[in-house]
Motif scaffolding. Structure first.
Motif, mmCIF file in Angstrom:
data_model
loop_
_atom_site.group_PDB
_atom_site.id
_atom_site.type_symbol
_atom_site.label_atom_id
_atom_site.label_comp_id
_atom_site.label_asym_id
_atom_site.label_seq_id
_atom_site.Cartn_x
_atom_site.Cartn_y
_atom_site.Cartn_z
ATOM 1 N N TYR A 37 48.716 35.023 27.035
ATOM 2 C CA TYR A 37 49.048 35.592 25.614
ATOM 3 C C TYR A 37 50.318 35.931 25.382
ATOM 4 C CZ TYR A 37 43.960 35.960 26.104
ATOM 5 O OH TYR A 37 42.577 35.664 26.340
ATOM 6 N N ASP A 91 45.060 35.649 31.998
ATOM 7 C CA ASP A 91 44.037 35.658 32.833
ATOM 8 C C ASP A 91 44.288 34.966 33.975
ATOM 9 O OD1 ASP A 91 41.639 35.575 29.913
ATOM 10 O OD2 ASP A 91 42.649 37.166 30.963
ATOM 11 N N ARG A 129 42.118 34.781 36.493
ATOM 12 C CA ARG A 129 40.711 34.544 37.212
ATOM 13 C C ARG A 129 39.826 33.668 36.256
ATOM 14 N NH1 ARG A 129 38.459 40.295 38.337
ATOM 15 N NH2 ARG A 129 38.722 40.325 36.337
ATOM 16 N N ASN A 173 35.848 37.946 28.359
ATOM 17 C CA ASN A 173 36.876 39.213 28.431
ATOM 18 C C ASN A 173 37.051 39.413 29.617
ATOM 19 O OD1 ASN A 173 37.216 40.675 25.952
ATOM 20 N ND2 ASN A 173 34.937 40.468 25.904
ATOM 21 N N GLU A 174 38.446 39.395 30.078
ATOM 22 C CA GLU A 174 38.979 39.629 31.410
ATOM 23 C C GLU A 174 40.241 40.528 31.332
ATOM 24 O OE1 GLU A 174 36.471 37.545 33.843
ATOM 25 O OE2 GLU A 174 37.882 38.717 34.116
ATOM 26 N N LYS A 175 40.609 41.315 32.347
ATOM 27 C CA LYS A 175 41.868 42.041 32.271
ATOM 28 C C LYS A 175 42.825 41.407 32.294
ATOM 29 C CE LYS A 175 41.783 42.764 37.355
ATOM 30 N NZ LYS A 175 41.388 43.562 38.344
ATOM 31 N N LEU A 176 44.246 41.852 31.597
ATOM 32 C CA LEU A 176 45.366 41.161 31.690
ATOM 33 C C LEU A 176 46.195 41.413 32.528
ATOM 34 C CD1 LEU A 176 45.628 40.437 27.814
ATOM 35 C CD2 LEU A 176 44.658 38.870 29.389
ATOM 36 N N PHE A 194 50.293 41.414 33.202
ATOM 37 C CA PHE A 194 51.425 41.359 32.270
ATOM 38 C C PHE A 194 52.757 41.165 33.245
ATOM 39 C CE2 PHE A 194 50.363 42.225 27.918
ATOM 40 C CZ PHE A 194 48.902 42.719 28.216
ATOM 41 N N GLY A 195 53.610 40.409 32.632
ATOM 42 C CA GLY A 195 54.992 40.319 33.158
ATOM 43 C C GLY A 195 55.763 41.746 32.807
#
Lengths: 117, 115
Positions: free
Chosen positions: B33, B92, B94, B100-103, B105-106
């Motif tokens: 994303y 994601d 995993r 729905n999965e936690k993201l 981030f860079g």
């Protein structure tokens, strides 16, 4: 509502005070996420709700952090006995619903900027 | 710790020039994303990529996910002042049957556009 709403936008707390941060997700969104964003960093995951169930709280940094979503809509992130290292922007995100083999977009609120003095 | 690396960390570009931001993961990306953030504001969703080799465009912004699904790039053509901000990739990492999965981030790329 039209988007994810968070309040307050800014919070200044004295070290040791308790704070409560509120998140109003987009109407009808089942999933809700809390993230913590330190200055100059990307957001880091704290916890995840599906309706009222807290399915993942692996990112909460300590037992001083507590989140709830009792009716499956509004969520509150509570931080007890705040410390200076808790200073950050706390972001809430919501997404429509969990579906098999689908990736749902997370929509973010503007965040609450917490400063602990 | 961050699993995603973004480069460059900051970028100053003259208005009208093209630019590219990269996002690299050591793990397979099951969903990538791109978001944009302005100071004091939340993250604004730009694009989502899932399939290896996928490419999406919106106005002057194009995002790609490589075939191995471990790297994504965001390209802006003919940059404008409105493009200024912090660009974040979230992923994601995993594999899951649920949406729905936690993201993760860079650290973000800060883009400045100069006249």
């Amino acid at each position: 509502g039209a988007g994810v709403s968070q309040s307050p936008r800014y919070k200044v707390a004295k070290r040791g005070q308790d704070v409560a941060l509120r998140c109003d997700p987009i109407s009808g969104h089942v999933s809700l996420f809390w993230y913590q964003q330190a200055l100059g960093q990307g957001p880091e995951f704290l916890t995840y709700f599906q309706n009222e169930a807290q399915l993942d709280k692996s990112g909460l940094p300590s037992d001083r952090f507590f989140a709830e979503r009792p009716e499956g809509s509004v969520s509150t992130l509570k931080i007890q006995r705040t410390q200076q290292e808790d200073s950050a922007v706390y972001l809430c995100a919501s997404s429509l619903a969990p579906r098999t083999s689908a990736k749902n977009i997370q929509y973010f609120g503007a965040g609450t900027r917490l400063s602990v003095l | 710790s961050q699993e995603l690396e973004q480069s460059p960390q900051s970028l100053i570009v003259q208005e009208g020039k093209n630019l590219t931001i990269n996002c690299t993961s050591s793990k397979t990306l099951y969903g990538l994303y791109w978001y944009k953030q302005k100071y004091g504001e939340g993250l604004i969703f730009l694009m989502m990529l899932q399939k290896g080799g996928e490419e999406k465009s919106h106005e002057k912004i194009t995002a790609k996910l490589d075939e191995k699904k471990q790297q994504s790039s965001l390209h802006i053509t003919a940059s404008q002042p409105s493009h200024a901000g912090i660009y974040l990739c979230g992923a994601d990492t995993r594999k899951s049957n649920f949406g729905n999965e936690k993201l993760t981030f860079g650290t973000g790329t800060r883009l400045t556009i100069i006249p």
